[in-house]
Enzyme design. Structure first.
Site, PDB file in Angstrom:
ATOM      1  N   ASP A 133      10.012 -23.028  25.216  1.00 16.75           N
ATOM      2  CA  ASP A 133       9.270 -24.265  25.469  1.00 16.75           C
ATOM      3  C   ASP A 133       8.031 -24.414  24.598  1.00 16.75           C
ATOM      4  O   ASP A 133       7.299 -25.390  24.733  1.00 16.75           O
ATOM      5  CB  ASP A 133       8.832 -24.315  26.943  1.00 16.75           C
ATOM      6  CG  ASP A 133      10.018 -24.419  27.872  1.00 16.75           C
ATOM      7  OD1 ASP A 133      11.097 -24.826  27.392  1.00 16.75           O
ATOM      8  OD2 ASP A 133       9.869 -24.093  29.057  1.00 16.75           O
ATOM      9  N   HIS A 186       0.952 -11.906  -2.229  1.00 13.22           N
ATOM     10  CA  HIS A 186       1.041 -12.672  -0.982  1.00 13.22           C
ATOM     11  C   HIS A 186       0.976 -11.760   0.242  1.00 13.22           C
ATOM     12  O   HIS A 186       1.690 -11.959   1.226  1.00 13.22           O
ATOM     13  CB  HIS A 186       2.323 -13.520  -0.963  1.00 13.22           C
ATOM     14  CG  HIS A 186       2.310 -14.618  -1.983  1.00 13.22           C
ATOM     15  ND1 HIS A 186       3.441 -15.206  -2.479  1.00 13.22           N
ATOM     16  CD2 HIS A 186       1.277 -15.236  -2.603  1.00 13.22           C
ATOM     17  CE1 HIS A 186       3.111 -16.135  -3.375  1.00 13.22           C
ATOM     18  NE2 HIS A 186       1.797 -16.162  -3.464  1.00 13.22           N
ATOM     19  N   ASP A 197      -8.171 -13.979   0.268  1.00 12.60           N
ATOM     20  CA  ASP A 197      -7.744 -15.291  -0.236  1.00 12.60           C
ATOM     21  C   ASP A 197      -7.485 -16.137   1.003  1.00 12.60           C
ATOM     22  O   ASP A 197      -6.486 -15.934   1.702  1.00 12.60           O
ATOM     23  CB  ASP A 197      -6.470 -15.128  -1.082  1.00 12.60           C
ATOM     24  CG  ASP A 197      -5.999 -16.446  -1.690  1.00 12.60           C
ATOM     25  OD1 ASP A 197      -6.446 -17.519  -1.239  1.00 12.60           O
ATOM     26  OD2 ASP A 197      -5.155 -16.390  -2.610  1.00 12.60           O
ATOM     27  N   ASP A 214      -9.107 -23.436  -0.775  1.00 16.85           N
ATOM     28  CA  ASP A 214      -8.382 -22.241  -1.234  1.00 16.85           C
ATOM     29  C   ASP A 214      -9.343 -21.380  -2.047  1.00 16.85           C
ATOM     30  O   ASP A 214      -9.579 -21.658  -3.225  1.00 16.85           O
ATOM     31  CB  ASP A 214      -7.182 -22.716  -2.084  1.00 16.85           C
ATOM     32  CG  ASP A 214      -6.284 -21.583  -2.539  1.00 16.85           C
ATOM     33  OD1 ASP A 214      -6.508 -20.438  -2.125  1.00 16.85           O
ATOM     34  OD2 ASP A 214      -5.353 -21.872  -3.327  1.00 16.85           O
ATOM     35  N   HIS A 267       0.416 -14.215 -12.651  1.00 15.47           N
ATOM     36  CA  HIS A 267       0.523 -15.565 -12.078  1.00 15.47           C
ATOM     37  C   HIS A 267      -0.253 -16.560 -12.929  1.00 15.47           C
ATOM     38  O   HIS A 267      -0.952 -16.186 -13.868  1.00 15.47           O
ATOM     39  CB  HIS A 267       0.051 -15.585 -10.617  1.00 15.47           C
ATOM     40  CG  HIS A 267      -1.369 -15.136 -10.396  1.00 15.47           C
ATOM     41  ND1 HIS A 267      -2.459 -15.928 -10.667  1.00 15.47           N
ATOM     42  CD2 HIS A 267      -1.880 -13.968  -9.921  1.00 15.47           C
ATOM     43  CE1 HIS A 267      -3.570 -15.288 -10.348  1.00 15.47           C
ATOM     44  NE2 HIS A 267      -3.246 -14.084  -9.916  1.00 15.47           N
ATOM     45  N   HIS A 272      -3.433 -24.262  -9.610  1.00 17.79           N
ATOM     46  CA  HIS A 272      -2.435 -25.249  -9.161  1.00 17.79           C
ATOM     47  C   HIS A 272      -3.192 -26.466  -8.668  1.00 17.79           C
ATOM     48  O   HIS A 272      -4.386 -26.384  -8.345  1.00 17.79           O
ATOM     49  CB  HIS A 272      -1.574 -24.649  -8.039  1.00 17.79           C
ATOM     50  CG  HIS A 272      -2.375 -23.956  -6.951  1.00 17.79           C
ATOM     51  ND1 HIS A 272      -2.976 -24.638  -5.931  1.00 17.79           N
ATOM     52  CD2 HIS A 272      -2.711 -22.645  -6.760  1.00 17.79           C
ATOM     53  CE1 HIS A 272      -3.616 -23.786  -5.148  1.00 17.79           C
ATOM     54  NE2 HIS A 272      -3.497 -22.556  -5.631  1.00 17.79           N
ATOM     55  N   HIS A 306      -0.675 -26.032  -2.502  1.00 18.15           N
ATOM     56  CA  HIS A 306      -0.049 -26.197  -3.825  1.00 18.15           C
ATOM     57  C   HIS A 306       0.368 -27.661  -3.865  1.00 18.15           C
ATOM     58  O   HIS A 306       1.472 -28.017  -3.465  1.00 18.15           O
ATOM     59  CB  HIS A 306       1.149 -25.266  -3.986  1.00 18.15           C
ATOM     60  CG  HIS A 306       0.745 -23.818  -4.113  1.00 18.15           C
ATOM     61  ND1 HIS A 306       1.620 -22.807  -4.375  1.00 18.15           N
ATOM     62  CD2 HIS A 306      -0.461 -23.211  -4.034  1.00 18.15           C
ATOM     63  CE1 HIS A 306       0.979 -21.641  -4.431  1.00 18.15           C
ATOM     64  NE2 HIS A 306      -0.291 -21.866  -4.211  1.00 18.15           N
ATOM     65  N   GLU A 349      -8.135 -19.554 -10.636  1.00 18.52           N
ATOM     66  CA  GLU A 349      -7.983 -18.280  -9.926  1.00 18.52           C
ATOM     67  C   GLU A 349      -7.385 -17.159 -10.769  1.00 18.52           C
ATOM     68  O   GLU A 349      -6.304 -16.659 -10.464  1.00 18.52           O
ATOM     69  CB  GLU A 349      -7.152 -18.487  -8.666  1.00 18.52           C
ATOM     70  CG  GLU A 349      -5.825 -19.229  -8.869  1.00 18.52           C
ATOM     71  CD  GLU A 349      -5.030 -19.335  -7.565  1.00 18.52           C
ATOM     72  OE1 GLU A 349      -4.793 -18.293  -6.949  1.00 18.52           O
ATOM     73  OE2 GLU A 349      -4.655 -20.451  -7.183  1.00 18.52           O
ATOM     74  N   TYR A 376      -4.613  -6.996 -11.608  1.00 13.98           N
ATOM     75  CA  TYR A 376      -4.027  -6.163 -10.566  1.00 13.98           C
ATOM     76  C   TYR A 376      -3.477  -4.899 -11.242  1.00 13.98           C
ATOM     77  O   TYR A 376      -2.527  -4.989 -12.029  1.00 13.98           O
ATOM     78  CB  TYR A 376      -2.902  -6.915  -9.845  1.00 13.98           C
ATOM     79  CG  TYR A 376      -3.322  -8.329  -9.473  1.00 13.98           C
ATOM     80  CD1 TYR A 376      -3.994  -8.580  -8.279  1.00 13.98           C
ATOM     81  CD2 TYR A 376      -3.101  -9.393 -10.352  1.00 13.98           C
ATOM     82  CE1 TYR A 376      -4.412  -9.858  -7.952  1.00 13.98           C
ATOM     83  CE2 TYR A 376      -3.522 -10.682 -10.035  1.00 13.98           C
ATOM     84  CZ  TYR A 376      -4.179 -10.917  -8.837  1.00 13.98           C
ATOM     85  OH  TYR A 376      -4.605 -12.183  -8.543  1.00 13.98           O
ATOM     86  N   ARG A 395      -9.131 -10.826  -7.604  1.00 16.72           N
ATOM     87  CA  ARG A 395      -8.921 -12.247  -7.925  1.00 16.72           C
ATOM     88  C   ARG A 395     -10.178 -12.994  -7.516  1.00 16.72           C
ATOM     89  O   ARG A 395     -10.813 -12.635  -6.520  1.00 16.72           O
ATOM     90  CB  ARG A 395      -7.683 -12.802  -7.206  1.00 16.72           C
ATOM     91  CG  ARG A 395      -7.448 -14.295  -7.450  1.00 16.72           C
ATOM     92  CD  ARG A 395      -6.019 -14.756  -7.094  1.00 16.72           C
ATOM     93  NE  ARG A 395      -5.718 -14.678  -5.688  1.00 16.72           N
ATOM     94  CZ  ARG A 395      -4.936 -13.765  -5.127  1.00 16.72           C
ATOM     95  NH1 ARG A 395      -4.369 -12.837  -5.882  1.00 16.72           N
ATOM     96  NH2 ARG A 395      -4.711 -13.756  -3.819  1.00 16.72           N
ATOM     97  N   GLU A 423     -11.306 -17.045  -6.991  1.00 12.80           N
ATOM     98  CA  GLU A 423     -10.699 -18.384  -6.951  1.00 12.80           C
ATOM     99  C   GLU A 423     -11.674 -19.411  -6.398  1.00 12.80           C
ATOM    100  O   GLU A 423     -12.275 -19.201  -5.341  1.00 12.80           O
ATOM    101  CB  GLU A 423      -9.441 -18.345  -6.061  1.00 12.80           C
ATOM    102  CG  GLU A 423      -8.798 -19.709  -5.849  1.00 12.80           C
ATOM    103  CD  GLU A 423      -7.490 -19.644  -5.078  1.00 12.80           C
ATOM    104  OE1 GLU A 423      -7.318 -18.721  -4.258  1.00 12.80           O
ATOM    105  OE2 GLU A 423      -6.635 -20.525  -5.306  1.00 12.80           O
TER     106      GLU A 423
HETATM  107  N1  GLY Z   1      -3.509 -18.909  -1.527  1.00 11.15           N
HETATM  108  C1  GLY Z   1      -2.500 -19.411  -2.324  1.00 11.15           C
HETATM  109  C2  GLY Z   1      -2.922 -19.529  -3.704  1.00 11.15           C
HETATM  110  O1  GLY Z   1      -3.993 -19.085  -4.056  1.00 11.15           O
HETATM  111  O2  GLY Z   1      -2.251 -20.118  -4.496  1.00 11.15           O
HETATM  112 MN    MN Z   2      -4.666 -20.911  -5.032  1.00  7.01          MN
HETATM  113 MN    MN Z   3      -5.708 -18.734  -2.873  1.00  5.24          MN
END
Ligand code: GLY
Ligand code: MN
Ligand code: MN
Length: 439
Positions: free
Chosen positions: A40, A244, A261, A272, A351, A355, A362, A385, A389, A407, A409
């Site tokens: 439920d 992730h 993050d 973000d 990466h 974005h 995103h 960002e 690593y 990182r 960002e």
């Molecule tokens: N937290 C997702 C990214 O940084 O793209």
């Molecule tokens: Mn991001």
């Molecule tokens: Mn992020």
């Protein structure tokens, strides 16, 4: 809850979309479905971003229909009827009358009547725009409505000849943020920055990653941002190398960095932010050396976010600084040009540098126009960002570097003369982070 975006802006967006639609067309857009978590219990409802963009209407079981040129109203909403008994259990419903009064739609009907009414609205329109292929259940419903019209061709009905994805028109509009949208995104950025500061100040060895996640959620909720924009990443030590990582359940160790993050969602707009800081409050020499490479790369990338540059310029700027930094620290050998051409940096930076950002973390919008990278223009919002690593099992580098993940960002909006950073209220230089943590 009412949106922070003025109602008139939603009407302007609907008008603009209709102006871009082909003559004799119709657009049909459903609200997000509710999703069962278990038995439920439902997942917290989150409106579909396209539907939110065009209506600000926060209920499920609703369908927006845009019919340019329709005499009895061009913008129509099908939604749940008011129902005192149901509202006693589940809360206030706007209802069709409320949709017209409070949300500025021209016309509204109970959602239960859609199968009787909508085929008549589609009839005679040559093209139907809708989220083609997004949800098989809705695809089938559109086909069912079209079939009703096809069954009446011998009586002179005109079924549509084209079913077209709505996204092409709508997502290009969403890419350019208005002043009102930037205001909401700046507020989301400020709340998230405060949350990161709080987590930094409360980090301690012996605590767990989820303790810091709790600090983030505390600040988000305190300011009315009831959801994160995506699952928070809190990675201590080598967990910071897992892009992730959302387990967030390991103990924080003295001597390790922790990578957070995380960003709140406010009025359906995402923020973000990533920051990386030492659990102890003091960077080690290796951590500091790598950190400063990432920070310089981020500064270079932010500097490249300005109109006239294209989407890939900030990424190229970051890549140059990161790769040169890896060479200078002895993690890579050879020349900068060779290391970039051979993608020797990839084991350390795998990466993209950012974005689009907006209603979705995103966000929608094309990154290329044809084969060319998209030019940056005022109102476009994006993240910057870069990261490095060093995998814990990378035997090609000295042991002292292994297991460090960094990182940094921030969220930025392109302006007339550069860009505005929306998330600069959280420190990012080594000195400023150490000062905040010592406070
Ligand atoms: N937290 C997702 C990214 O940084 O793209
Ligand atoms: Mn991001
Ligand atoms: Mn992020």
């Amino acid at each position: 809850m009412a949106s922070m975006i003025p109602m008139k802006e939603f009407a302007d967006r609907r008008r603009k979309l209709m102006d871009r639609m082909a003559p004799d067309s119709i657009a049909i857009l459903p609200a997000a479905p509710e999703r069962v978590r278990n038995r439920d219990v439902l997942h917290p409802f989150r409106q579909d971003s396209d539907f939110q963009y065009l209506t600000g209407f926060g209920e499920p079981e609703a369908v927006l229909v845009l019919i340019p040129g329709r005499e009895h109203g061009e913008t129509v909403l099908f939604c749940k009827e008011r129902n005192p008994e149901k509202e006693l259990w589940d809360g206030f419903l706007v209802g069709p009358e409320g949709a017209i009064e409070r949300y500025g739609l021209d016309d509204a009907f109970p959602i239960g009547d859609i199968d009787d009414i909508l085929p008549g609205m589609i009839e005679g329109r040559s093209r139907v725009y809708y989220p083609l292929g997004k949800d098989p259940v809705f695809d089938n419903r559109v086909m069912d409505w079209v079939k009703v019209i096809r069954s009446k061709v011998r009586a002179g009905a005109h079924p549509p000849g084209e079913l077209v994805a709505l996204e092409h028109l709508l997502h290009d509009m969403r890419l350019y943020k208005s002043a009102a949208e930037v205001k909401v995104m700046a507020r989301a950025g400020k709340i998230s920055a405060e949350a990161h500061c709080r987590a930094m100040k409360r980090a301690r060895k012996g605590g767990y990653e989820y303790n810091l996640e709790a600090e983030l959620i505390h600040t988000f909720m305190e300011h009315g941002a009831r959801s994160t924009a995506y699952p928070s990443i809190v990675g201590g030590g080598a967990n910071g190398c897992i892009l992730h990582y959302i387990e967030n359940s390991a103990p924080l160790k003295e001597g390790d960095l922790v990578l957070i993050d995380a960003g709140c969602e406010l009025d359906c707009y995402a923020s973000d932010i990533t920051r990386t800081f030492p659990v102890s409050g003091k960077f080690s020499p290796e951590q500091k050396a790598l950190y400063n490479v990432v920070l310089d790369a981020q500064y270079a990338a932010i500097d490249a976010v300005r109109r006239g540059n294209h989407w890939n310029h900030p990424h190229e700027a970051a890549l140059n600084v990161l790769t040169q930094g890896l060479i200078d620290l002895g993690l890579l050998s050879g020349s900068l040009d060779d290391a970039i051409a051979s993608e020797a940096y990839k084991p350390f930076f795998m990466h993209r540098t950012g974005h689009w950002l907006g209603l979705d973390v995103h966000d929608v919008g094309d990154y290329k126009v044809g084969d060319a990278w998209r030019q940056l223009e005022p109102g476009m919002a994006l993240t910057v960002e870069p990261g490095l690593y060093i995998a814990p099992d990378n035997e090609n580098v000295e042991e002292k570097w292994r297991g460090i993940g960094i990182r940094i960002e921030d969220d930025v909006v392109v302006t007339k003369d550069g860009c505005r950073v929306l998330t600069d209220a959280v420190p990012k230089t080594v000195a400023d982070i150490e000062a905040l943590m010592a406070d």
